[in-house]
Design a protein around this motif. Structure first.
Motif, PDB file in Angstrom:
ATOM      1  N   VAL A  42      -5.101  26.440  42.307  1.00 47.70           N
ATOM      2  CA  VAL A  42      -5.122  25.812  40.917  1.00 47.70           C
ATOM      3  C   VAL A  42      -3.702  25.914  40.340  1.00 47.70           C
ATOM      4  O   VAL A  42      -2.969  27.089  40.582  1.00 47.70           O
ATOM      5  CB  VAL A  42      -6.140  26.761  39.957  1.00 47.70           C
ATOM      6  N   GLY A  43      -3.059  24.809  39.786  1.00 49.70           N
ATOM      7  CA  GLY A  43      -1.915  25.018  39.203  1.00 49.70           C
ATOM      8  C   GLY A  43      -1.814  24.537  37.658  1.00 49.70           C
ATOM      9  O   GLY A  43      -2.624  23.547  37.245  1.00 49.70           O
ATOM     10  N   LEU A  44      -1.177  25.336  36.839  1.00 45.23           N
ATOM     11  CA  LEU A  44      -1.034  24.819  35.431  1.00 45.23           C
ATOM     12  C   LEU A  44       0.319  24.453  35.151  1.00 45.23           C
ATOM     13  O   LEU A  44       1.406  25.413  35.523  1.00 45.23           O
ATOM     14  CB  LEU A  44      -1.501  25.894  34.679  1.00 45.23           C
ATOM     15  N   GLY A  45       0.635  23.668  34.209  1.00 41.59           N
ATOM     16  CA  GLY A  45       2.002  23.525  33.796  1.00 41.59           C
ATOM     17  C   GLY A  45       2.121  22.603  32.624  1.00 41.59           C
ATOM     18  O   GLY A  45       1.572  22.090  31.816  1.00 41.59           O
ATOM     19  N   PHE A  46       3.388  22.153  32.482  1.00 39.71           N
ATOM     20  CA  PHE A  46       3.919  21.165  31.374  1.00 39.71           C
ATOM     21  C   PHE A  46       4.780  20.276  31.948  1.00 39.71           C
ATOM     22  O   PHE A  46       5.854  20.637  32.608  1.00 39.71           O
ATOM     23  CB  PHE A  46       4.629  22.105  30.389  1.00 39.71           C
ATOM     24  N   ALA A  47       4.507  19.182  31.601  1.00 38.75           N
ATOM     25  CA  ALA A  47       5.238  17.901  32.249  1.00 38.75           C
ATOM     26  C   ALA A  47       6.002  17.379  31.037  1.00 38.75           C
ATOM     27  O   ALA A  47       5.503  17.329  29.861  1.00 38.75           O
ATOM     28  CB  ALA A  47       4.348  16.628  32.536  1.00 38.75           C
ATOM     29  N   PHE A  48       7.282  17.086  31.485  1.00 39.01           N
ATOM     30  CA  PHE A  48       8.096  16.395  30.270  1.00 39.01           C
ATOM     31  C   PHE A  48       8.271  14.968  30.546  1.00 39.01           C
ATOM     32  O   PHE A  48       8.205  14.449  31.629  1.00 39.01           O
ATOM     33  CB  PHE A  48       9.542  16.953  30.576  1.00 39.01           C
ATOM     34  N   LYS A  49       8.448  14.227  29.415  1.00 46.40           N
ATOM     35  CA  LYS A  49       8.694  12.687  29.476  1.00 46.40           C
ATOM     36  C   LYS A  49       9.918  12.524  30.015  1.00 46.40           C
ATOM     37  O   LYS A  49      11.066  12.862  29.775  1.00 46.40           O
ATOM     38  CB  LYS A  49       8.437  12.364  28.039  1.00 46.40           C
TER      39      LYS A  49
END
Length: 94
Positions: free
Chosen positions: A87-94
């Motif tokens: 399982v991976g969690l993160g934040f994507a930037f535009k």
């Protein structure tokens, strides 16, 4: 203790402008020293394990919270398959 050095290649499948992505990957993990890990004894055959990734990734097009979940088996030189999940969690930037 033993350090591991994973090296792999991943490919992302998905339509343009969609948040839904299927990720497939494969590679090898090198063990830093003699070790017995996952019923595999370094002393007999070497220090490399194979690994694969089959993941569903949800990554918003405009950025924001992203996550992935999937199946990540490890294979030793004897051909034994050890099923793992990830399982991976993160934040994507535009």
């Amino acid at each position: 203790s033993v350090a591991t050095i994973p090296v792999g290649v991943n490919y992302l499948f998905g339509k343009p402008n969609t948040a839904h992505i299927f990720e497939v990957g494969a590679g090898a993990t090198v063990l830093s020293r003699k070790s017995s890990i996952l019923n595999y004894n370094y002393y007999k055959k070497g220090n490399v394990l194979g690994h694969f990734e089959f993941m569903y990734r949800r990554q918003p097009i405009d950025g924001g919270f992203s996550w992935r979940i999937g199946f990540t088996p490890i294979i030793n030189p004897d051909g034994d398959i050890f099923p793992f999940g990830a399982v991976g969690l993160g934040f994507a930037f535009k």
